[in-house]
Design an enzyme around this catalytic site. Structure first.
Site, short mmCIF file in Angstrom:
data_model
loop_
_atom_site.label_atom_id
_atom_site.label_comp_id
_atom_site.label_asym_id
_atom_site.label_seq_id
_atom_site.Cartn_x
_atom_site.Cartn_y
_atom_site.Cartn_z
N LYS A 31 0.82 -1.22 0.00
CA LYS A 31 0.00 0.00 0.00
C LYS A 31 0.85 1.26 0.00
O LYS A 31 0.44 2.29 -0.55
CB LYS A 31 -0.97 0.00 1.19
CG LYS A 31 -2.07 -1.04 1.04
CD LYS A 31 -3.36 -0.65 1.68
CE LYS A 31 -4.46 -1.60 1.24
NZ LYS A 31 -5.75 -1.39 1.79
N LYS A 42 -5.85 -7.60 -7.38
CA LYS A 42 -7.19 -7.85 -6.85
C LYS A 42 -8.11 -6.67 -7.15
O LYS A 42 -7.65 -5.52 -7.23
CB LYS A 42 -7.16 -8.19 -5.36
CG LYS A 42 -7.04 -7.04 -4.44
CD LYS A 42 -7.35 -7.48 -3.00
CE LYS A 42 -7.30 -6.23 -2.14
NZ LYS A 42 -8.13 -6.18 -1.01
N LYS A 89 -11.69 -1.32 -4.11
CA LYS A 89 -12.58 -0.16 -4.20
C LYS A 89 -11.82 1.15 -4.37
O LYS A 89 -12.39 2.12 -4.82
CB LYS A 89 -13.54 -0.10 -3.01
CG LYS A 89 -12.92 -0.09 -1.63
CD LYS A 89 -14.01 0.00 -0.57
CE LYS A 89 -13.88 -1.03 0.51
NZ LYS A 89 -12.64 -1.01 1.30
#
Ligand code: AQP
Length: 341
Positions: A118, A203, A206
């Site tokens: 991230k 993946k 959102k």
């Protein structure tokens, strides 16, 4: 003995198909599992404190929290039986996070692979909150002495750290007694990992930049059809078996989504569509997704048209959650030696 199950989502954006197939639809099953005193006690949080660690839209956060709660309910989570609450409305999460942070070693956090994913290359610019995310996650779980946590592959490492934090606490401050139960991973047989519609190795997410990579639970039928039609595939036809699907992540992703939505296996889907052009699979997939998701989408929009009602549900959930959280925090502070008048 009944299981206390805790699972959460971040209101980082609108929920997407992966959140539904990988987590939400299983939450509904978990809520219905067990009988009498064996019935599961399910707690489903909207973890808004986690949602602000990677930059966030101040104007959108409160509504995203409501919308996430609306998605839980629209998918079948019953607020009368399961706790639905916003993390920030139970301040004990942040307090326990600090206490756990005081004895969690940096070296353990540095081994967390999700932080590296991230934060990207520039870890210097990543926030302390993003780095310390797994400590807050441990607080989320242990605050309620949850016994089971449904986790996907990507959260296994974090759950392991929660277990470690519980053990260290038990050893250091509870005289070796099991004050915190070590939370067990709850692996759902039906959880599906959904990949991006534009890159089958990433993946579905959102917060990914492009909206075309995902199906949002708020997308209408036209948008769903458009996104599946534009989904990346390869030059071949639909694989007819595992072997033909090897090295073709985009093809296998569409097959996996079809199987999950129709409650069948990927083998059955490949038997049905194998050898056909992708367009036929994509068309059938759009129809199936619309049929399965549209009741959820319309219920969400109904719920969102009465924000006061969602707010009441979240408030009631927070009250119930606090009645469990407050005594835990009080015990922990006492065990750690804090002054109290
Ligand atoms: N693509 C996916 N396939 C299967 N399961 C998924 N989950 C998320 N994406 C997929 C599951 O949904 C739950 C919610 O997780 P989260 O909100 O804490 O964040 P996440 O896992 O990082 O999900 P996103 O959608 O990718 O959010 P952002 O973009 O904010 O990081 C978890 O149970 C997760 O496994």
């Amino acid at each position: 003995m009944s299981k206390r199950i805790l699972s959460c989502m971040q209101p980082t954006n609108r929920l997407q198909l992966g959140n539904y197939l990988g987590a939400l639809r299983n939450w509904v099953k978990l809520q219905d599992e067990g009988q009498g005193t064996d019935k599961n006690q399910c707690m489903y949080g909207v973890v808004d404190l986690h949602a602000i660690t990677n930059g966030h839209d101040v104007e959108a956060l409160a509504n995203a929290t409501r919308e996430t709660a609306a998605a839980y309910i629209a998918a079948g989570v019953d607020p009368k039986r399961s706790y639905i609450f916003a993390q920030s409305s139970v301040p004990e999460h942040a307090q326990l996070n600090w206490l756990f942070g005081s004895f969690t070693q940096m070296g353990k956090l540095e081994r967390m692979t999700q932080f590296k994913d991230k934060a990207g290359k520039n870890t210097e610019r990543a926030s302390l909150g993003l780095f310390a995310y797994p400590v807050l996650m441990a607080a989320d779980i242990l605050l309620y002495k949850a016994t089971h946590v449904p986790v996907g592959e990507d959260q296994k490492q974090h759950l392991e750290l929660s277990r470690d934090i519980a053990s260290v606490f038990n050893e250091k401050y509870a005289g070796g007694k099991e004050y915190f139960p070590l939370p067990e991973p709850y692996i759902m047989g039906t959880a599906t990992r959904v990949m991006s519609l534009r890159d089958g190795t990433q993946k579905m997410s959102k917060s990914a930049e492009s909206d075309m990579t995902r199906i949002n639970l708020t997308d209408d039928a036209d948008m769903i059809a458009k996104k599946f039609k534009k989904a990346k595939t390869d030059q071949g036809n639909v694989p007819a078996n595992e072997k033909e699907g090897e090295g073709r992540p985009e093809a296998m992703n569409l097959i996996g989504i079809y199987a999950a939505l129709s409650d069948t296996t990927t083998e059955q889907v490949m038997t049905e569509f194998g050898g056909q052009q992708f367009l036929s699979l994509k068309t059938a997939l759009s129809d199936l997704a619309v049929a399965k998701l549209s009741p959820i989408t319309s219920r969400m929009s109904e719920l969102m048209s009465d924000k006061a009602e969602i707010d009441n549900i979240l408030k009631a959930g927070a009250d119930k959650a606090r009645s469990l959280a407050a005594p835990t925090l009080e015990d922990v502070m006492k065990m750690m030696g804090f002054w109290k008048a």
